[in-house]
Design an enzyme around this catalytic site. Structure first.
Site, short mmCIF file in Angstrom:
data_model
loop_
_atom_site.label_atom_id
_atom_site.label_comp_id
_atom_site.label_asym_id
_atom_site.label_seq_id
_atom_site.Cartn_x
_atom_site.Cartn_y
_atom_site.Cartn_z
N SER A 144 43.10 17.21 48.28
CA SER A 144 44.13 18.25 48.44
C SER A 144 43.60 19.66 48.20
O SER A 144 44.35 20.62 48.36
CB SER A 144 45.30 17.97 47.49
N LYS A 178 52.86 19.59 41.65
CA LYS A 178 52.01 20.75 41.88
C LYS A 178 52.80 22.05 41.82
O LYS A 178 52.35 23.05 41.25
CB LYS A 178 51.31 20.63 43.23
#
Length: 787
Positions: free
Chosen positions: A718, A761
């Protein structure tokens, strides 16, 4: 009892007490039972005389044959006897009564038990009378040791007698007395004491008593002593061999018998014996309503048990097994109390937020209310520590009115922990599933399998594989525990598993569970939780009344942002606890100064007070200060404890075309960096980087990509977008926005692919004060929440 007799004179007339099968020696003690009429009259007369202060001398002589009931002539008696003292008269024996002591009527008793002591040998000259008891004219017998010259033979005989007597005393285990050593120095006394205790016939003992010659008497005594010593040695050897042959089971049998006798004497044995009896065990098995398979096993085990001795090692194993069968809740269930409104109220009262989980729980209960015979789903709460996964299971059980059982699986590496041990093993027991059901007593509890992602495996087996049957609604109705052996129905149990990350769970096990993700809390959610749940519970735990501590909203916010950095609220609980302890000291000091009335004046804690209580702030939001320069980008990463911000730094320097990656990176992240650089080189013209199209620039420069916090391992795809933007920022010489973070996987063709953990996140970015987050275009497929 009596006074010591005076020295016997020649031709003295004394009463006689006749004995059967016994010989009295001078200096020895003898316990006798007297019941013959003549003997009873004699002892009654002696006792009366002693009561009047008179001293009467009497003699004791052995009769030749034990069959003579009433010896009255010299032909019935041995001619050598011994005068005696009465040492002790025990309780008169009264066959028609209860044996109670009557001191006034002791002299009129019909039976006596007494202890007499030999004094001096005598020889009967004639019988004087036989009524009311025997009387005889006697003279003292000459001592064998009187006026005997010591020679070598006599010295040797005395030495042999002393050694044999010492050995015999040890083998006979007679109690040692202070005068024993001096007795052994006198040959006559030694023979009298030892021969009195030997297992010899009356004739043999009488021969020693009669013998006048010291040498001949010692020889007779030595014959008896040596024979007795050999008999005692052989007896001890046989006894040792027999004891050695006794097995452990036999010793346990005798010990249990003794223990039972002790308990009976203490009055503790009857209830325990009744509870542990076979009848009680059979009754418990009948009341347990076993399944047909379990009933068959129980009948077989009971049949074996009835023919087995309690001392057998297998006996306790069989009893433990049958007790386990009797205690398992084969048909015991608790009634579900399903009220959806109360369930929502209970869940909201115990937990703030977690709307997705609450929605799923309400749905499950609604289905159970409509169809209580349907299959129970297996739920798995997955999320960072401290977000309330374990306490949710307790709340669900409370809302449903069910029992709650928790089994921690962290570190379990043996499948026998789940399925149990086979009964062939020593110390075998059922597995944790059966143990939990035994503990709660019902077959439909809420069963929490905590830390399911921490299971390990080794040569002893794989516990996650053993859980496949437990957590499969299609199979767990016939779950088989190795110890119980009979199938048990687990289909009514609501299993809830918890864990921190899916990586530690095998694919087949993951397929059997419905996974519900729990992300971390936002700052606003933490402030509500802290105010409504954490602060009241910590005040109660630290003995404070709610009115005695007030915390301002900014104090909560500063504590959350400056002193904790976590997805859950565990560290926040500890910080609030520290504040409560600080206030508790003030309250206690005020009480010591006479202010006993509670509540005491409330203490208000503001953000400015936290430094004095908790110390300097542990976390500074200085991450943004690292941004705002070319070659620096901010990525977002998912971790088991929540989302984290990830700084990426790129530097270009003169060199030979090397690319260096540092920061303890995993293989996936290294590949992302290589792929980002390859995409930039391939599309350098469109990106306005003509200097990269020929390759000369890269051959003369080195590129260094670094991820700070090198002590923390980093991996995952990511960070692809953030690495690409950091490289472009360095090549362009332009800074990225310092309030922007990004996440997403990149492909070699420049596509931004979706990633997971979006909510975690984003919450991590919020904690660091980041205002803008760049996400993949289809991030809604992963999460749906309001920013």
């Amino acid at each position: 009892m009596s006074k010591r007799q005076s020295q016997l004179q020649p031709n003295t007339d004394i009463p006689l007490l006749t004995l059967r099968n016994q010989v009295l020696f001078p200096g020895s003690m003898l316990r006798i039972k007297v019941g013959r009429p003549r003997s009873v009259r004699l002892l009654s007369n002696l006792i009366r005389a002693q009561a009047q202060g008179k001293e009467l001398m009497f003699g004791v002589v052995a009769q030749k044959t034990a069959n003579t009931d009433d010896p009255t002539s010299l032909s019935d008696l041995y001619q050598v006897g011994c005068t005696a003292n009465i040492v002790e008269v025990s309780t008169p024996v009264r066959p028609e009564g209860d044996g109670a002591v009557d001191k006034q009527n002791t002299a009129e008793a019909k039976y006596f038990t007494l202890v007499i002591e030999g004094v001096q040998k005598f020889q009967i000259q004639q019988i004087k009378s036989s009524t009311p008891f025997l009387r005889a004219q006697v003279s003292p017998s000459t001592q064998s040791s009187a006026q005997v010259e010591e020679d070598t033979e006599l010295h040797t005989l005395k030495k042999m007698l002393k050694e044999a007597a010492t050995e015999a005393l040890k083998l006979l285990r007679l109690p040692k007395s202070k005068g024993m050593n001096s007795t052994l120095q006198d040959a006559d006394k030694t023979m009298d004491i030892i021969c009195a205790h030997l297992d010899a016939s009356v004739a043999e003992k009488q021969a020693v008593l009669v013998e006048q010659s010291l040498k001949a008497r010692i020889k007779l005594a030595l014959q008896l002593l040596h024979r007795e010593i050999e008999v005692l040695k052989i007896s001890q050897q046989i006894d040792s061999e027999v004891k050695g042959d006794l097995s452990k089971q036999q010793r346990e049998f005798y010990l249990r018998k003794q223990l039972k006798a002790i308990k009976d004497q203490l009055g503790e044995g009857s209830a325990s014996d009744s509870e542990d009896s076979m009848e009680a065990l059979e009754r418990r098995l009948k009341e347990a309503e076993l399944s047909p398979a379990a009933q068959k096993l129980a009948d077989q085990e009971l049949k074996r048990l009835t023919g087995m001795q309690p001392s057998n090692a297998q006996y306790s194993v069989s009893v433990s097994y049958l007790e386990t069968l009797a205690d398992l809740p084969w048909n015991k269930s608790s009634d579900d109390v399903i009220n959806l409104a109360k369930v929502r109220e209970q869940l909201d009262q115990d937990h703030h937020g977690l709307s997705q989980i609450k929605k799923r729980i309400v749905e499950f209960l609604a289905v159970r209310k409509l169809n209580n015979k349907g299959k129970v789903p297996i739920l798995c709460f997955m999320g960072p520590p401290g977000v309330g996964k374990t306490s949710l299971g307790s709340s669900i059980a409370k809302a449903m009115g069910r029992e709650f059982v928790r089994a921690s699986l962290g570190g379990v590496r043996d499948d026998a922990e789940i399925r149990g041990h086979r009964r062939t093993y020593v110390g075998a027991m059922s597995g944790r599933i059966m143990q939990g059901l035994l503990k709660c007593g019902v077959n439909n509890p809420v069963f929490l399998l905590d830390e399911i992602d921490k299971l390990t495996s080794d040569f002893r087996g794989d516990p996650s594989a053993a859980l496949l049957e437990v957590l499969d609604p299609e199979q767990n109705s016939t779950f088989s525990d190795h110890y119980v052996e009979a199938p048990f129905d687990l289909s009514k149990v609501l299993f809830i598993a918890t864990g921190n990350e899916m990586k530690g769970i095998s694919g087949p096990l993951r397929d059997r569970m419905e996974v519900i993700e729990l992300s971390g809390y936002t700052i606003d959610e933490k402030m509500v939780i802290c105010n409504e749940h954490v602060l009241p519970s910590q005040c109660q735990e630290h003995g404070l009344m709610p009115e005695e501590l007030e915390m301002e909203g900014p104090a909560f916010e500063k504590m959350i942002t400056g002193y904790t950095r976590e997805a859950g609220v565990r560290e926040l609980q500890r910080k609030v606890g520290a504040v409560c302890r600080h206030v508790a000291v003030q309250v206690a000091e005020q009480m010591e100064h006479g202010e006993d009335a509670r509540p005491i004046k409330p203490c208000t804690v503001g953000p400015e007070d936290l430094h004095a209580i908790l110390g300097p702030e542990l976390y500074q939001n200085d991450l943004l200060d690292q941004l705002g320069r070319p070659g620096v980008a901010l990525g977002l990463a998912w971790t088991p404890v929540g989302g984290e911000a990830l700084v990426i730094e790129v530097s270009i320097m003169a060199g030979t075309g090397q690319v260096r990656l540092t920061g303890q990176l995993g293989d996936v992240m290294k590949e992302s960096a290589s792929m980002s650089l390859s995409w930039i080189r391939a599309n350098s013209s469109q990106l306005g980087l003509a200097k990269l199209s020929t390759g000369d620039f890269l051959q003369k420069h080195d590129i260094h990509v670094h991820f700070p916090a090198g002590g923390v391992p980093k991996d995952g795809p990511s960070a692809g977008v953030a690495i690409t933007m950091a490289l472009l920022s360095m090549f362009w010489g332009r800074s990225l926005r310092s309030d922007t973070a990004m996440t997403g996987e990149t492909s070699l063709r420049g596509l931004v692919l979706p990633v997971g953990g979006i909510k975690e996140k984003v919450l991590g970015a919020v904690r660091y004060g980041i205002k803008r987050v760049i996400l993949p275009g289809d991030w809604h497929s992963d999460s749906d929440f309001s920013l």
